[in-house]
Design an enzyme around this catalytic site. Structure first.
Site, PDB file in Angstrom:
ATOM      1  CB  CYS B 131      42.070  39.113  41.611  1.00 15.72           C
ATOM      2  SG  CYS B 131      42.515  39.232  39.867  1.00 15.72           S
ATOM      3  CG  HIS B 251      39.446  43.089  39.359  1.00 13.04           C
ATOM      4  ND1 HIS B 251      40.372  43.973  38.861  1.00 13.04           N
ATOM      5  CD2 HIS B 251      40.050  41.858  39.339  1.00 13.04           C
ATOM      6  CE1 HIS B 251      41.483  43.321  38.545  1.00 13.04           C
ATOM      7  NE2 HIS B 251      41.314  42.047  38.836  1.00 13.04           N
TER       8      HIS B 251
END
Lengths: 346, 346
Positions: B131, B251
């Site tokens: 990710c 994130h």
């Protein structure tokens, strides 16, 4: 030899940093003859405990500084600009925790572990650097002495207490609200005086302090400028990204530093371990590294995740954590005051 | 031309990423003949809604993949190692969201916006990158094409959902407990299978995934290795510090990239604005920048805080935010599946 007793004033005594200054003065070694707690009219009359006694907070006026030896200021830049000259005029030495005088060439910008010798050059005011700068330069100092460095690239993970007690309350209320599916108050973060406010609970905000014309924030420019001044080396290139995270106390920093020569990692660890004011906590294999919840309430700067860049043999990664209200503010100011007292009594 | 209808299997259908894969499959364009939801025995029998209907989750067995065209895996590395060969043997193409095959030279590691052409070289398995790598390479791709770059220094601010649904529950419970002055559960963060667990609520943890012998974590090494593989350039030097923060989804990354030549900041902004899969949100003067709470539920990669290093005229700072469960996992996997289907029907 025993130091003489001094009269100490704390301006901003009821704020998040002021409270920590009082705790520090209780614990550390300055012999206090008289303590004056000063604040705005709004906070005057409040009672604050100091060494088991209640001390009443007084409204700050120019006359409040008559007979004061050392005045510790942490009530905002505007308040410092107004009262520092008044205090100095009356013979006090001001240790100022705001941004008001930090880049003034007449004002030493001091972190005792790094450039404590600058204290003796003061002309009445000594500036305490920005919290995020202080912990970084303490970690970098022994590396600077041994290897020198050209470049620092730092990304911060800053606690909300850097924005004061109200910001801590906002994080509490926002977190509670978010967990209950409500929207909490949005009045302070990221910068109280700006028009837009964003939630910090369960979020990150890449803005600490106001924007500058060059696209950096003031917080980022403080780290850039103050680092050069503290190390007295204009050639040091710092670039910074300052970010607020949902932490109450303790700033974390991911610091990349390019040393002037190749280095041995074991030697770097040893140097950090022996560095003044540093606690090395570096063992990823055993999950040992600094974290803000652990460093809260501690006076030292914690360093871990010490790694060499996988490509650049002069590149070093550090993870630096410290209590922004203590070493980042109150502890550093009181350490400066201690040095002032001990110099004075020599 | 219209694509042919395909049979799709989702392995790990009840997990945090699996759930997002289903939402993506509902919204995007893959013509689905049959959908098989697979999971461990523990989750078998659960009912999951898809396009308004209830679909029962089945226990994954090798036979589950008979007749499957595309299998989307996100049930952990061990499960992928066990079932991917079985699925491939039965004629399925596996899009694997785990770390199991990413660095296998026979397996393309694909972010469609960056190296979508690699999809056609698959031998049955296509890997979805980590990710934190995906969002970074999407942001860097247009800069790579225009300027090239040698070095990337990245510090991450990673959401707990990267560790799955249980980690999100842990952050919720820990936050609630901390606000009530209690200690919450400590069973998952930073890495479920390791022995030490630390609170993530109101904290930062400089460890995502297990430690490697070189002092980096596996998460950091994934960013380093995968970036080279995706750009097909072993000369790219990446160094990474991966940190967990108390955010549920999204994130954030502070990315410093040293381009191969000096650049004009306005041109960089324009290039990013036109970059595939990127939304430029860059106006610090008006407090506009990406934040995880805003990007949650969005498929794109958001870029802001675009600044030139104050010293190094080839140095560029970026703030990159994306939903780790979507572009960081589910969306990227489904985009790969879409490309597979459209290639197949050409």
């Amino acid at each position: 030899m025993p130091s003489r007793e001094v009269t100490v004033a704390v301006l901003g005594a009821t704020g998040a940093v002021g409270e920590q200054i009082l705790r520090n003065l209780e614990e550390r070694s300055i012999p206090i003859k008289e303590l004056r707690l000063l604040a705005s009219a709004r906070s005057a009359g409040k009672k604050v405990r100091f060494k088991g006694e209640e001390v009443e907070v007084q409204e700050a006026t120019p006359e409040s500084f008559e007979g004061v030896d050392i005045a510790l200021f942490s009530a905002g830049g505007g308040v410092s600009e107004k009262f520092a000259p008044e205090a100095v005029k009356r013979g006090a030495v001001v240790v100022d925790n705001t941004n008001a005088f930090r880049m003034d060439p007449e004002v030493p910008l001091v972190v005792p572990e790094v450039n404590g010798d600058q204290i003796r050059h003061h002309k009445g005011i000594i500036a305490n650097p920005n919290c995020s700068t202080i912990q970084m330069v303490v970690a970098l100092k022994p590396l600077f002495d041994r290897f020198g460095f050209d470049r620092v690239i730092v990304s911060t993970y800053q606690a909300v207490s850097g924005s004061g007690a109200q910001a801590m309350e906002e994080l509490t209320e926002q977190s509670r609200a978010a967990l209950e599916g409500r929207q909490g108050p949005r009045e302070i973060m990221p910068v109280g005086k700006l028009s837009k406010h964003y939630p910090i609970a369960f979020n990150t905000i890449p803005q600490c302090d106001v924007a500058q014309d060059n696209g950096y924030t003031l917080e980022e420019m403080k780290m850039i400028r103050e680092t050069k001044k503290i190390f007295d080396d204009e050639s040091i290139g710092v670039t910074a990204t300052c970010v607020r995270v949902p932490v109450f106390r303790g700033h974390s920093e991911s610091v990349y530093v390019e040393l002037k020569e190749e280095f041995d990692l074991a030697e770097v660890r040893q140097i950090l371990k022996e560095g003044e004011g540093i606690i090395l906590q570096d063992d990823i294999a055993n999950q040992e590294y600094p974290m803000p919840l652990d460093t809260s309430g501690r006076d030292e700067v914690f360093v871990g995740r010490v790694r060499k860049d996988t490509v650049n043999s002069r590149g070093l990664n550090l993870w630096v954590v410290s209590d922004n209200l203590l070493k980042g503010a109150a502890t550093n100011a009181v350490q400066i005051a201690e040095k002032l007292v001990s110099q004075d009594s020599q």
